[in-house]
Design an enzyme around this catalytic site. Sequence first.
Site, mmCIF file in Angstrom:
data_model
loop_
_atom_site.group_PDB
_atom_site.id
_atom_site.type_symbol
_atom_site.label_atom_id
_atom_site.label_comp_id
_atom_site.label_asym_id
_atom_site.label_seq_id
_atom_site.Cartn_x
_atom_site.Cartn_y
_atom_site.Cartn_z
ATOM 1 N N ILE A 1 0.848 -1.204 0.000
ATOM 2 C CA ILE A 1 0.000 0.000 0.000
ATOM 3 C C ILE A 1 0.880 1.250 0.000
ATOM 4 C CG2 ILE A 1 -1.906 1.180 1.154
ATOM 5 C CD1 ILE A 1 -2.518 -1.577 2.539
ATOM 6 N N LEU B 1 12.761 -3.086 4.759
ATOM 7 C CA LEU B 1 12.711 -4.070 3.664
ATOM 8 C C LEU B 1 12.532 -5.512 4.166
ATOM 9 C CD1 LEU B 1 15.460 -2.632 1.228
ATOM 10 C CD2 LEU B 1 12.996 -2.180 1.219
ATOM 11 N N SER C 1 -6.915 -0.864 10.584
ATOM 12 C CA SER C 1 -7.498 -1.964 9.818
ATOM 13 C C SER C 1 -8.916 -2.232 10.281
ATOM 14 C CB SER C 1 -6.633 -3.207 10.050
ATOM 15 O OG SER C 1 -7.282 -4.345 9.561
ATOM 16 N N TYR D 1 -2.342 -9.393 15.965
ATOM 17 C CA TYR D 1 -2.133 -8.356 14.942
ATOM 18 C C TYR D 1 -3.173 -7.246 15.088
ATOM 19 C CZ TYR D 1 -2.801 -5.900 10.562
ATOM 20 O OH TYR D 1 -3.006 -4.909 9.643
ATOM 21 N N LYS E 1 -3.112 -2.953 16.225
ATOM 22 C CA LYS E 1 -3.750 -1.799 15.568
ATOM 23 C C LYS E 1 -4.644 -1.053 16.553
ATOM 24 C CE LYS E 1 -1.962 -2.403 11.526
ATOM 25 N NZ LYS E 1 -0.932 -1.475 11.055
ATOM 26 N N PHE F 1 -12.552 -21.069 2.395
ATOM 27 C CA PHE F 1 -12.726 -21.406 3.807
ATOM 28 C C PHE F 1 -14.181 -21.261 4.251
ATOM 29 C CE2 PHE F 1 -8.161 -19.665 3.971
ATOM 30 C CZ PHE F 1 -7.603 -20.926 3.789
ATOM 31 N N ASP G 1 -12.083 -16.287 11.165
ATOM 32 C CA ASP G 1 -12.783 -15.525 10.130
ATOM 33 C C ASP G 1 -14.160 -15.084 10.623
ATOM 34 O OD1 ASP G 1 -10.917 -15.434 8.111
ATOM 35 O OD2 ASP G 1 -11.692 -17.179 7.027
HETATM 36 P P1 NAD Z 1 3.567 -4.569 3.483
HETATM 37 O O1 NAD Z 1 4.151 -5.627 4.340
HETATM 38 O O2 NAD Z 1 3.606 -4.717 2.020
HETATM 39 O O3 NAD Z 1 4.220 -3.161 3.869
HETATM 40 C C1 NAD Z 1 4.685 -2.873 5.162
HETATM 41 C C2 NAD Z 1 6.109 -2.363 5.022
HETATM 42 O O4 NAD Z 1 6.613 -2.063 6.318
HETATM 43 C C3 NAD Z 1 7.050 -3.397 4.396
HETATM 44 O O5 NAD Z 1 7.716 -2.805 3.299
HETATM 45 C C4 NAD Z 1 8.016 -3.769 5.521
HETATM 46 O O6 NAD Z 1 9.306 -4.040 5.035
HETATM 47 C C5 NAD Z 1 7.958 -2.503 6.373
HETATM 48 N N1 NAD Z 1 8.290 -2.725 7.794
HETATM 49 C C6 NAD Z 1 7.790 -3.653 8.642
HETATM 50 N N2 NAD Z 1 8.335 -3.501 9.858
HETATM 51 C C7 NAD Z 1 9.197 -2.451 9.790
HETATM 52 C C8 NAD Z 1 10.061 -1.820 10.704
HETATM 53 N N3 NAD Z 1 10.208 -2.249 11.968
HETATM 54 N N4 NAD Z 1 10.777 -0.749 10.287
HETATM 55 C C9 NAD Z 1 10.686 -0.312 9.014
HETATM 56 N N5 NAD Z 1 9.901 -0.878 8.088
HETATM 57 C C10 NAD Z 1 9.153 -1.940 8.475
HETATM 58 O O7 NAD Z 1 2.068 -4.351 3.988
HETATM 59 P P2 NAD Z 1 0.884 -3.504 3.338
HETATM 60 O O8 NAD Z 1 -0.143 -4.448 2.883
HETATM 61 O O9 NAD Z 1 1.416 -2.483 2.425
HETATM 62 O O10 NAD Z 1 0.327 -2.817 4.655
HETATM 63 C C11 NAD Z 1 0.739 -1.532 5.044
HETATM 64 C C12 NAD Z 1 0.091 -1.200 6.386
HETATM 65 O O11 NAD Z 1 -1.323 -1.291 6.255
HETATM 66 C C13 NAD Z 1 0.476 -2.159 7.502
HETATM 67 O O12 NAD Z 1 0.601 -1.438 8.698
HETATM 68 C C14 NAD Z 1 -0.706 -3.094 7.578
HETATM 69 O O13 NAD Z 1 -0.874 -3.628 8.867
HETATM 70 C C15 NAD Z 1 -1.855 -2.160 7.231
HETATM 71 N N6 NAD Z 1 -3.016 -2.861 6.649
HETATM 72 C C16 NAD Z 1 -2.839 -3.697 5.602
HETATM 73 C C17 NAD Z 1 -3.937 -4.369 5.078
HETATM 74 C C18 NAD Z 1 -3.774 -5.359 3.953
HETATM 75 O O14 NAD Z 1 -4.640 -6.234 3.813
HETATM 76 N N7 NAD Z 1 -2.740 -5.281 3.133
HETATM 77 C C19 NAD Z 1 -5.198 -4.135 5.608
HETATM 78 C C20 NAD Z 1 -5.341 -3.247 6.668
HETATM 79 C C21 NAD Z 1 -4.234 -2.601 7.191
HETATM 80 C C1 WQD Z 2 -10.772 -12.767 2.657
HETATM 81 C C2 WQD Z 2 -11.828 -13.868 2.547
HETATM 82 C C3 WQD Z 2 -11.338 -15.827 3.844
HETATM 83 C C4 WQD Z 2 -7.787 -16.990 1.634
HETATM 84 C C5 WQD Z 2 -7.126 -9.990 6.429
HETATM 85 C C6 WQD Z 2 -6.772 -9.499 7.786
HETATM 86 C C7 WQD Z 2 -7.202 -8.075 7.936
HETATM 87 C C8 WQD Z 2 -6.657 -7.221 6.802
HETATM 88 C C9 WQD Z 2 -6.958 -7.794 5.474
HETATM 89 C C10 WQD Z 2 -4.581 -6.315 7.542
HETATM 90 C C11 WQD Z 2 -12.126 -14.519 3.889
HETATM 91 C C12 WQD Z 2 -11.329 -16.134 2.371
HETATM 92 C C13 WQD Z 2 -8.916 -16.321 2.065
HETATM 93 C C14 WQD Z 2 -7.928 -18.273 1.067
HETATM 94 C C15 WQD Z 2 -10.301 -18.110 1.362
HETATM 95 N N1 WQD Z 2 -5.233 -7.121 6.854
HETATM 96 N N2 WQD Z 2 -10.147 -16.867 1.929
HETATM 97 N N3 WQD Z 2 -9.178 -18.774 0.942
HETATM 98 O O1 WQD Z 2 -9.163 -12.318 6.508
HETATM 99 O O2 WQD Z 2 -10.726 -10.627 5.463
HETATM 100 O O3 WQD Z 2 -8.532 -9.928 6.280
HETATM 101 O O4 WQD Z 2 -6.517 -9.155 5.443
HETATM 102 O O5 WQD Z 2 -4.999 -5.507 8.329
HETATM 103 O O6 WQD Z 2 -6.722 -7.665 9.152
HETATM 104 O O7 WQD Z 2 -7.440 -10.289 8.751
HETATM 105 O O8 WQD Z 2 -8.621 -11.258 4.268
HETATM 106 O O9 WQD Z 2 -7.857 -12.058 2.093
HETATM 107 O O10 WQD Z 2 -7.300 -13.409 4.153
HETATM 108 O O11 WQD Z 2 -9.644 -13.323 3.347
HETATM 109 O O12 WQD Z 2 -11.412 -18.623 1.259
HETATM 110 O O13 WQD Z 2 -6.944 -18.934 0.697
HETATM 111 O O14 WQD Z 2 -11.314 -14.910 1.712
HETATM 112 O O15 WQD Z 2 -11.953 -16.868 4.562
HETATM 113 O O16 WQD Z 2 -13.483 -14.805 3.903
HETATM 114 P P1 WQD Z 2 -9.348 -11.114 5.703
HETATM 115 P P2 WQD Z 2 -8.252 -12.536 3.432
#
Ligand code: NAD
Ligand code: WQD
Length: 355
Positions: free
Chosen positions: A15, A36, A127, A151, A155, A220, A298
């Site tokens: 992101i 990284l 999140s 996790y 948050k 799932f 879930d």
């Molecule tokens: P990502 O893992 O691709 O990016 C996170 C980055 O943070 C990585 O590049 C990693 O190297 C860096 N990082 C981790 N720990 C670190 C540290 N101690 N110091 C410096 N850098 C560090 O994840 P993303 O999907 O881009 O998510 C970005 C943020 O959004 C995260 O905080 C994640 O929890 C939150 N988030 C993600 C999702 C999702 O589904 N992708 C959903 C909700 C919230």
């Molecule tokens: C989505 C749907 C699974 C994988 C997670 C974190 C949440 C946020 C986003 C960071 C669910 C189903 C998944 C698979 C499946 N991240 N599924 N087979 O669980 O909604 O959210 O990522 O903040 O905190 O919990 O996302 O993509 O894992 O699952 O059936 O192999 O897909 O059961 O219904 P989720 P997901």
Amino acid sequence: MSDKAVLVTGGAGYIGSHTVIELLNANQNVVIIDNLTNSSYEAVRRIEKLTEKKVTFYKVDILDKKAMLEVFKRHDIWAVIHFAGLKAVGESTRIPLDYYHNNITGTILLLEAMKESNVHNIVFSSSATVYGDPAIIPIPETLPTGATNPYGRTKQFIEHIIRDLCTAENNWNAALLRYFNPAGAHPSGILGENPLGVPNNLMPYLSQVAIGKRECLSVFGEDYDTPDGTCVRDYINVIDLAKGHLAALTKMREPNVGCAEYNLGTGHGNTVLEMIHAFSKAVGRDLKYKIVARRPGDVRNLTANPEKANKELNWKCEKTLEETCESLWNWQSKNPNGLEDCPGDAPAESIICYL
Ligand code: NAD
Ligand code: WQD
């Protein structure tokens, strides 16, 4: 063009890298710090290629406060977008201390470094997971939080820490952005999600089935109280999500913003089977899946009520589900191994480390 810069922690990640592109396209100066651990320096090279702009990158860990103070000293930073963190729910149940240390201690050290450097504006990656199993769909920000895994609790606790700081010191401004399920990639196919190892999330797993790296998707559970029995999620295109961060930064330029939570989602839920069909359509063929047992932890439905962000941030999702699926397939088919094959580490001169 503002001379001041935005510091983006975790800016080489999924992101973060897409948000940096939007910031650069909006003529903001950007400084990235990332250790990284879950990303590749190649993402930074690709950001520069796509935007034709130079990005200042430091390989810095947010647990290294001295290194962060050095970055704040070198650059005139007015706001921080804080993505850096560990994010795998399953892993967090196995190594909770690592998650609490990296995410919570890391954020406290970042906030201290900001305070000591006189920077008081922060946009934080929260999140939808903070809602646990929500009682109301679509979910309003006013719903009590109740994360159900380590996790998610990192948050939730970080939200409390930032809120408490804003209450104690009224020169702080914060946007706590609760993302729903980010999906898709940059439409160029040059940048996208780069999962290391076996993906945990639905869309990256499905796209690896499509490219032939995984045999079959396990769905799932099919006995949830939803239209087809599979779970419902609100899949937000990563570009729309990135733009949400720009909107939050714009808000921060207003006087007396304080601290606010915002749901970033489309307001529309899709089941797992609907996602499989939408992505299969983008790929142009059926993708193999089988129904298996529910995944522990879930919840049935996570769909945002995004009205607060629509109104107060003047932001809303614009991409369709088709565009999201097409962009993901474009990225995956052009980069079958993600960024795995690309040269990894950052240039030596960009590494600051006092740990
Ligand atoms: P990502 O893992 O691709 O990016 C996170 C980055 O943070 C990585 O590049 C990693 O190297 C860096 N990082 C981790 N720990 C670190 C540290 N101690 N110091 C410096 N850098 C560090 O994840 P993303 O999907 O881009 O998510 C970005 C943020 O959004 C995260 O905080 C994640 O929890 C939150 N988030 C993600 C999702 C999702 O589904 N992708 C959903 C909700 C919230
Ligand atoms: C989505 C749907 C699974 C994988 C997670 C974190 C949440 C946020 C986003 C960071 C669910 C189903 C998944 C698979 C499946 N991240 N599924 N087979 O669980 O909604 O959210 O990522 O903040 O905190 O919990 O996302 O993509 O894992 O699952 O059936 O192999 O897909 O059961 O219904 P989720 P997901």
